[in-house]
Enzyme design. Structure first.
Site, PDB file in Angstrom:
ATOM      1  N   ASP A  11      -9.217  -4.695  -5.519  1.00  0.00           N
ATOM      2  CA  ASP A  11      -8.695  -3.957  -4.371  1.00  0.00           C
ATOM      3  C   ASP A  11      -9.473  -2.653  -4.213  1.00  0.00           C
ATOM      4  O   ASP A  11      -9.476  -1.817  -5.116  1.00  0.00           O
ATOM      5  CB  ASP A  11      -7.209  -3.668  -4.600  1.00  0.00           C
ATOM      6  CG  ASP A  11      -6.521  -3.042  -3.396  1.00  0.00           C
ATOM      7  OD1 ASP A  11      -7.190  -2.366  -2.593  1.00  0.00           O
ATOM      8  OD2 ASP A  11      -5.295  -3.224  -3.269  1.00  0.00           O
ATOM      9  N   SER A  45       0.837  -1.199   0.000  1.00  0.00           N
ATOM     10  CA  SER A  45       0.000   0.000   0.000  1.00  0.00           C
ATOM     11  C   SER A  45       0.879   1.259   0.000  1.00  0.00           C
ATOM     12  O   SER A  45       1.646   1.452  -0.941  1.00  0.00           O
ATOM     13  CB  SER A  45      -0.947  -0.056   1.201  1.00  0.00           C
ATOM     14  OG  SER A  45      -1.951   0.918   1.099  1.00  0.00           O
ATOM     15  N   HIS A  54      -7.218  -6.035  -0.030  1.00  0.00           N
ATOM     16  CA  HIS A  54      -6.127  -5.071  -0.090  1.00  0.00           C
ATOM     17  C   HIS A  54      -4.905  -5.694   0.560  1.00  0.00           C
ATOM     18  O   HIS A  54      -4.848  -5.859   1.774  1.00  0.00           O
ATOM     19  CB  HIS A  54      -6.529  -3.792   0.644  1.00  0.00           C
ATOM     20  CG  HIS A  54      -5.478  -2.731   0.652  1.00  0.00           C
ATOM     21  ND1 HIS A  54      -4.985  -2.159  -0.500  1.00  0.00           N
ATOM     22  CD2 HIS A  54      -4.817  -2.116   1.681  1.00  0.00           C
ATOM     23  CE1 HIS A  54      -4.083  -1.240  -0.181  1.00  0.00           C
ATOM     24  NE2 HIS A  54      -3.951  -1.208   1.128  1.00  0.00           N
TER      25      HIS A  54
END
Length: 521
Positions: free
Chosen positions: A461, A234, A488
């Site tokens: 996602d 991320s 995610h």
């Protein structure tokens, strides 16, 4: 003085203006002299040449969960000194805290790990995954290093804007629901209290990605690695990409999972992210509707309306909870958006919404607490405060008009977040920060002359849409691994043998998957 920051689903950004103090602007990335991977000559040499002294991890714990995790003798910890301001290396110093899981076999080097956020603790993340490092090939060949970026967790100086008691009352930053600020005075108060709690204006202005990647290069050298091997998830993909552009000669391997899109401005990414959450909500609602007792009903088209009917009454009357805190509307929005991160959380979300429809909020309160980093003892980690402090030094700042318009656009893109109340003009919480942002925009441009990199992107996602992985792989000139799924983050989490095998092959042998490689979550 304590004030309540009104929460709306406005995305990360900032307005303009400054000042609570001044410090020197960060210097450009250090120019290298010598072979690739060498320490820089001059004032930074003492940081690159320092010796790392590992010790037991217990003193590094900052939460109840860390106290349990860090008692494990398989881990050891250390602190590495870095300048608070790289333009003033003789000035105040900070310390980046590390947790290490030693390689079980013949060691390639260290694998530096960042779980995202910004504000996520790498120490906590690596410790939580201890059993996976103990069994998998990556943990055999690498010292796995979780680090807390400057401002986060056990590192110092540490961001501290709001107390646990204030978070309990719904004051301060609100996690997934980004706060807005009523006027310039409140903006100054936000910046002032963050500076006072975090070591002063100079420290507050140091909490940004540009400085974290400099710290990462110091960590690489002090851990004894000529080249960096890195896993970022991320926000960690942005850290990795910015590091790669700053120090391309020092990269060995870079696995980037659930990428932030380098082609989008901060505002465009916020909009894409909320569109992704709306799609995730609709997928959840369609799945829930297959059950006759779905709390949102059996018609997915009406799911947003049904959800609003359950959630909006909390604007006036929080739902009762066993501990007496009560569940507010903001709490529900944080609980729901965090539960949309992974399909595995959908059953618990259904349970929580059904309970809320029946008049209680305990299940969703537990989900909210997990998202906020609240422990059973009522202590919060500092991920919420750190996220905003870091992004205040990263992202372009919006005017009140721009901030208010973005709020309207996001409400249109993600109608399940619509409270039904009118959008009021707001200022941004970063408006009075002590220095302008230091992260270049765009933050990576490529090509940067890198060895092969690996980007992993998941088709469903919600937080970092799939296209972002395509674009980051292109900009870095690296490989893309597509994963069919709705969550995610997935790399080395023990959820997909296909993904974990390909990522391990890459990190260990520098073997990238074929161009059309696909896995299933």
């Amino acid at each position: 003085m304590v004030f309540r920051v009104r929460s709306t689903l406005v995305a990360l950004g900032a307005a303009s203006l400054v000042l609570i103090g001044a410090c020197a602007a960060p210097a450009p990335f250090e120019t290298r002299s010598g072979p690739p991977g060498s320490a820089p000559a001059g004032e930074l040499a003492e940081f690159y040449d320092q010796q790392v002294a590992f010790e037991r991890c217990a003193p590094y714990a900052t939460t109840a969960l860390d106290e349990k995790l860090f008692a494990d003798d398989r881990y050891d910890c250390a602190r590495v000194q870095v300048p608070v301001d790289y333009a003033d290396p003789d000035g105040p110093r900070g310390e980046v805290a590390l947790l290490r899981v030693k390689a079980r076999g013949e060691k390639i080097g260290s694998l530096l790990v960042n779980p995202g956020g910004p504000g996520g603790s790498g120490m906590n993340f690596v410790a939580l995954l201890g059993p996976l490092w103990a069994a998998g090939p990556v943990g055999e060949r690498f010292d796995v290093i979780g680090f807390d970026p400057r401002g986060v967790g056990a590192s110092t100086p540490r961001v501290d804007c709001y107390t646990d008691a204030e978070y309990e009352r719904g004051e301060g930053f609100s996690g997934a629901l980004v706060p807005d600020v009523a006027d310039e005075q409140e903006a100054r108060m936000v910046a002032q209290r963050c500076a006072e709690g975090s070591g002063g204006p100079q420290a507050l202005a140091s909490f940004g990605t540009s400085n974290v990647v400099r710290d990462m290069d110091v960590l690489r050298a002090t851990l004894g690695d000529e080249k960096l091997s890195y896993l970022g998830i991320s926000y960690g993909t942005q850290l990795g990409a910015v590091y790669a552009e700053a120090f391309p000669q020092n990269v060995r391997a870079m696995a980037l999972d659930s990428a932030i899109d380098p082609d989008l401005t901060a505002t465009e990414f916020n909009f894409a992210q909320m569109t992704g959450f709306q799609k995730a909500f609709e997928r959840y609602a369609a799945d829930c509707a297959t059950s006759a007792d779905c709390p949102l009903g059996t018609d997915p088209v009406r799911a947003t309306e049904a959800f609003q009917a359950i959630a909006r009454p909390l604007l006036e009357h929080p739902a009762p909870t066993a501990d007496g805190r009560g569940l507010t509307y903001d709490d529900v929005m944080n609980a729901v958006t965090s539960a949309l991160y992974a399909q595995s959380l959908w059953p618990k979300l259904t349970e929580g919404l059904a309970e809320l429809a029946a008049g209680r909020g305990d299940v969703l309160q537990a989900q909210r607490d997990s998202a906020f980093g609240r422990g059973p003892d009522g202590r919060y980690n500092n991920s919420g405060d750190a996220a905003y402090a870091i992004r205040c030094m990263d992202l372009p700042r919006r005017t009140p008009a721009e901030q208010t318009e973005l709020a309207r656009q996001i409400r249109a893109a993600a109608p399940f977040t619509d409270s039904g109340r009118p959008v009021r003009e707001s200022h941004h919480e970063c408006e009075a920060w002590p220095q302008p942002p230091t992260l270049p925009q765009p933050w990576v441009t490529g090509p940067v002359g890198l060895p092969p990199t690996l980007t992993i992107s998941i088709t469903g996602d919600p937080a970092t849409p799939y296209e972002g992985g395509i674009n980051l792989a292109r900009v870095l000139g690296g490989s893309l691994l597509t994963v069919e799924g709705a969550q995610h983050g997935i790399a080395l989490l023990g959820q997909s043998e296909c993904v974990d095998g390909l990522v391990a092959d890459y990190l260990i042998d520098l073997q990238t998957p074929p161009d059309d490689a696909r896995c299933t979550a």
